[in-house]
Design an enzyme around this catalytic site. Structure first.
Site, mmCIF file in Angstrom:
data_model
loop_
_atom_site.group_PDB
_atom_site.id
_atom_site.type_symbol
_atom_site.label_atom_id
_atom_site.label_comp_id
_atom_site.label_asym_id
_atom_site.label_seq_id
_atom_site.Cartn_x
_atom_site.Cartn_y
_atom_site.Cartn_z
ATOM 1 N N TYR A 17 -4.562 3.866 8.084
ATOM 2 C CA TYR A 17 -5.917 3.340 8.220
ATOM 3 C C TYR A 17 -6.527 3.717 9.571
ATOM 4 O O TYR A 17 -6.417 4.861 9.982
ATOM 5 C CB TYR A 17 -5.923 1.821 7.984
ATOM 6 N N LYS A 30 0.472 3.401 -3.008
ATOM 7 C CA LYS A 30 -0.662 4.313 -3.161
ATOM 8 C C LYS A 30 -0.218 5.779 -3.160
ATOM 9 O O LYS A 30 -0.879 6.631 -3.761
ATOM 10 C CB LYS A 30 -1.686 4.064 -2.057
ATOM 11 N N SER A 51 0.799 -1.231 0.000
ATOM 12 C CA SER A 51 0.000 0.000 0.000
ATOM 13 C C SER A 51 0.831 1.281 0.000
ATOM 14 O O SER A 51 0.274 2.365 -0.204
ATOM 15 C CB SER A 51 -0.965 0.014 1.193
ATOM 16 N N TYR A 65 -3.996 -2.359 -10.049
ATOM 17 C CA TYR A 65 -3.817 -2.232 -8.607
ATOM 18 C C TYR A 65 -2.949 -3.350 -8.036
ATOM 19 O O TYR A 65 -2.021 -3.104 -7.259
ATOM 20 C CB TYR A 65 -5.180 -2.225 -7.922
ATOM 21 N N VAL A 100 1.234 -3.714 4.011
ATOM 22 C CA VAL A 100 1.208 -4.978 4.727
ATOM 23 C C VAL A 100 2.446 -5.840 4.450
ATOM 24 O O VAL A 100 2.611 -6.889 5.062
ATOM 25 C CB VAL A 100 -0.076 -5.782 4.437
#
Length: 326
Positions: free
Chosen positions: A259, A83, A80, A207, A277
């Site tokens: 998050y 991103k 992630s 993605y 992760v």
């Protein structure tokens, strides 16, 4: 001076570490000795096989100095963290129009939650949860075949890091495609609302491959320099993004980059940061440093357990928190 004034304790700023190379090494040695390392991600099989004993740290300072410790040259799946780079690219393509399809607020929910999408009519809360990142991937896919969109992002990351050796781990990408049922559900659900505009399988392909980019701490810290330098590739160098956009990306990293644990990370570390992760975290001390840390064991929120602790130690010792006194 009165007696009361003489006895009144004087506020003293804490002494800050100046030997950064020594500090980075000390933090790595401390992390190596800690027995509680979190749990590796098991839902992506290649990540489940990573040794939780690995730890790397790289700090690139504004003057160009690079400080490395531990496994800082070992590539890992950035997941992630990608991103951040995908968002930067998408903002370059569509600008403020991006915010009509994705929000800018903290989610307060796990990174792969579908609950808010139903309540908020298919508009993801921010670009760093999985649903928001899928919308960003959909934007980057516009006008391209998936392979071209993936290659464009990879070239961008290589440019930011000044390193052509960065690759996509195809084993990880295939594993994500085989096991990413929640992401598949998110993409199809948003397609029903018109938030995803391409065929979901095409957007998902972009993605999954962006998450499978493999980078070392050194490469990742180098790629983050433009956020340290207010949008510049290097001081006096080419401009990657406007300064205002760099500030806003940093703001999103601070408020949404971890998050439902973003508030805790801001409280403990006080730096814009984005986790993955795979155990990596990219953190930015604006005007001072770009920092990458990697430890594959995750805490209950899916963020690197030792990586978070290491950044807390670094911020405390240097005073780099954005909330600290100048």
């Amino acid at each position: 001076m009165s007696a009361g004034a003489r006895l009144r304790p004087r506020h003293r700023r804490p002494r800050r570490v100046t030997d950064l190379a020594r500090l980075v090494g000390d933090i790595a040695r401390e992390m190596a000795d800690l027995p509680e390392r979190g749990e590796v991600a098991t839902y992506i099989p290649p990540l489940a096989a990573i040794d939780p004993g690995r730890f790397g740290l790289c700090v690139v300072t504004a003057d160009g100095a690079i400080h490395l410790a531990g496994d800082a040259l070992e590539p890992f799946s950035i997941q992630s963290i990608s991103k951040v780079f995908a968002l930067t690219q998408a903002l370059g393509k569509v600008g403020e129009a991006l915010w009509s399809r994705v929000g800018r607020e903290p989610s307060g929910t796990p990174f792969n939650s579908i609950v808010q999408l139903e309540r908020e009519q298919g508009i993801p809360r921010n670009p760093f949860i999985n649903a928001g990142a899928l919308v960003v991937a959909d934007i980057n896919l516009a006008g391209h075949a998936p392979r071209v969109a993936i290659g464009e992002l990879l070239r961008f990351v290589r440019h930011l890091a000044d390193d052509e050796s960065i690759v996509i781990d195809e084993i990880v990408a295939r594993a994500e495609q085989a096991t990413g049922f929640r992401n598949i559900a998110l993409a199809n659900y948003m397609k029903a609302f018109g938030t995803i505009r391409h065929a979901p399988e095409l957007t998902l392909g972009v993605y999954f491959h962006q998450c499978a980019i493999a980078m070392s701490c050194r490469q990742l810290a180098m790629a983050g320099r433009f956020l340290m330098h207010g949008g510049l590739h290097a001081p006096g160098g080419a401009r990657i993004v406007p300064a205002r956009r760099a500030r806003r990306i940093n703001a999103l990293m601070l408020t949404c980059g971890h998050y439902d644990a973003s508030g805790d990370f801001a409280f403990r570390v006080g730096l814009p940061g984005k986790s993955g992760v795979g155990g990596g975290i990219l953190a930015i001390a604006p005007g001072k440093a770009s920092i990458a840390v990697w430890s594959p064991g995750l805490n209950a929120s899916g963020n690197s357990q030792l990586g978070t602790l290491a950044l807390e130690r670094l911020a405390d010792a240097t005073g780099w928190s954005v909330f600290a006194e100048a």
